[in-house]
Design a protein around this motif. Structure first.
Motif, PDB file in Angstrom:
ATOM      1  N   LEU A   3      41.275  39.191  38.900  1.00  0.00           N
ATOM      2  CA  LEU A   3      41.846  39.605  38.168  1.00  0.00           C
ATOM      3  C   LEU A   3      42.000  41.346  39.051  1.00  0.00           C
ATOM      4  N   THR A   4      42.921  42.331  39.796  1.00  0.00           N
ATOM      5  CA  THR A   4      42.644  43.407  40.287  1.00  0.00           C
ATOM      6  C   THR A   4      44.614  43.906  39.790  1.00  0.00           C
ATOM      7  N   ASP A   5      44.718  45.250  40.175  1.00  0.00           N
ATOM      8  CA  ASP A   5      45.286  45.914  39.142  1.00  0.00           C
ATOM      9  C   ASP A   5      47.223  45.027  39.747  1.00  0.00           C
TER      10      ASP A   5
ATOM     11  N   TYR B 232      44.216  34.599  31.420  1.00  0.00           N
ATOM     12  CA  TYR B 232      44.423  34.346  32.759  1.00  0.00           C
ATOM     13  C   TYR B 232      42.723  34.892  33.163  1.00  0.00           C
ATOM     14  N   TRP B 233      41.731  33.692  33.989  1.00  0.00           N
ATOM     15  CA  TRP B 233      40.318  33.893  33.553  1.00  0.00           C
ATOM     16  C   TRP B 233      40.377  35.121  34.941  1.00  0.00           C
ATOM     17  N   ASP B 234      39.748  35.884  34.692  1.00  0.00           N
ATOM     18  CA  ASP B 234      38.957  36.406  35.734  1.00  0.00           C
ATOM     19  C   ASP B 234      37.462  35.374  36.569  1.00  0.00           C
ATOM     20  N   THR B 235      37.743  35.232  38.342  1.00  0.00           N
ATOM     21  CA  THR B 235      36.718  34.959  38.961  1.00  0.00           C
ATOM     22  C   THR B 235      35.826  35.263  39.728  1.00  0.00           C
TER      23      THR B 235
ATOM     24  N   PHE C  32      35.735  36.916  31.449  1.00  0.00           N
ATOM     25  CA  PHE C  32      36.212  38.017  31.017  1.00  0.00           C
ATOM     26  C   PHE C  32      38.013  37.645  31.680  1.00  0.00           C
ATOM     27  N   GLY C  33      39.076  37.790  30.637  1.00  0.00           N
ATOM     28  CA  GLY C  33      40.228  36.966  31.403  1.00  0.00           C
ATOM     29  C   GLY C  33      41.745  38.728  30.995  1.00  0.00           C
ATOM     30  N   VAL C  34      42.425  38.047  30.827  1.00  0.00           N
ATOM     31  CA  VAL C  34      43.887  38.630  30.233  1.00  0.00           C
ATOM     32  C   VAL C  34      45.333  38.102  29.703  1.00  0.00           C
TER      33      VAL C  34
END
Length: 331
Positions: free
Chosen positions: A6-8, A23-26, A31-33
């Protein structure tokens, strides 16, 4: 479950899905969006044994960095007394974060030593669990617990005051040893070794060396101290320069040792020998420091802030004297 770093940029690039998708942060497990079919993007976390979910806020009303910090707090601090957080979760998050900001070799070192233990809680880890005489193990655990303190997972570092015993290497190659090693001919490895002798670089640095006329340039992202480095590129050194693609260091060193009969040294000893010869030919210590790209040394403190002279002219003289000495050895 889809995963991504997850990046901008990556969040902005997500297109509205047909149905709600998270979408889960690797880099930060849990943590996800969450994206809606209408394109609304909401930061969320999943935590605990029951895999509870918690909404943090809507992007971009809440910045990614703020959402990530809140996620860390909830993932590793929620409903758990300080110091009793899950060691495995904290270790995974630490190593994931390290992958984004540290060298591969450093991450490999941390992973090797942190994976040595199998504990449930951070407070279960004691000094007696590691080899305190191993400086790499101590450094790895110190870094991990400092990270835990910064993220409010624990309030003390059990390894803070440990000073590992170190065996400082003082090996300098003798003239006859330099002759034997220089005579070894097995490109590209032997060319790399010769270039190390002529530049004093670290082996990890020579792989990223760039030739610009009569100057060798080393980008800051490939130096130990993060500062760009330049050294004179002589005609002799240029003979061995190329854009190296090589990863057989162990096999290359073993083969060279067998053929030369010189075994009791490591590649970094070439750099130490370079500095020693520089001193022999009368190179001032501040010029040697400059050639080695050492951040600390005789120029430190306030002098280091104001003195920005890079000693390029002095370096040319030093390299010329060094090469003269080397040619006498190899004659």
């Amino acid at each position: 479950m889809p995963k991504m770093k997850l990046t901008d940029l990556s969040i902005k690039a997500i297109k509205p899905p047909e149905k709600f998708t998270t979408y889960w942060d690797t880099t930060l497990p849990g943590f996800g969006v969450r994206c809606s079919p209408k394109g609304k993007k909401t930061f969320t976390i999943m935590y605990g044994e029951t895999r509870q979910k918690l909404t943090i806020g809507v992007y971009p009303l809440i910045a990614l960095s703020d959402a990530r910090n809140q996620a860390k707090h909830h993932l590793y601090a929620k409903d758990t007394p300080t110091g009793q957080k899950c060691f495995n979760d904290a270790r995974s998050a630490f190593l994931s974060e390290c992958q984004n900001r540290l060298r591969t070799s450093t991450v490999k070192q941390y992973t090797q030593h942190l994976n040595h233990l199998s504990k449930e809680k951070l407070t279960d880890i004691k000094r007696s669990d590691i080899d305190i005489n191993n400086p790499y193990a101590v450094a790895s655990w110190k870094a991990f617990f400092n990270w835990c303190i910064q993220n409010e997972l624990i309030d003390r570092n059990p390894f803070q005051f440990i000073k590992a015993k170190t065996n400082k290497r003082e090996r300098v190659l003798l003239d006859e040893e330099i002759r034997a090693i220089w005579a070894y001919d097995y490109p590209p490895y032997s060319n790399i070794i010769k270039l190390l002798f002529l530049t004093g670089l670290r082996r990890t640095e020579v792989m990223h060396l760039q030739l610009d006329g009569d100057i060798f340039r080393l980008p800051p992202e490939h130096t130990k101290n993060g500062r760009g480095h330049t050294i004179p590129a002589t005609a002799w050194a240029k003979q061995y320069y190329e854009e190296f693609e090589f990863n057989g260091w162990s096999k290359g060193k073993s083969r060279m040792d067998r053929e030369t009969g010189i075994t009791d040294y490591c590649i970094h000893d070439i750099r130490r020998s370079f500095a020693t010869i520089m001193a022999k030919v009368g190179t001032p210590i501040h010029v040697v420091e400059s050639l080695l790209n050492h951040q600390s040394g005789v120029i430190s403190g306030i002098k280091a802030v104001y003195i920005r002279h890079n000693y390029q002219e002095e370096a040319k003289i030093a390299i010329a004297n060094y090469e003269k000495y080397m040619k006498n050895i190899l004659a």
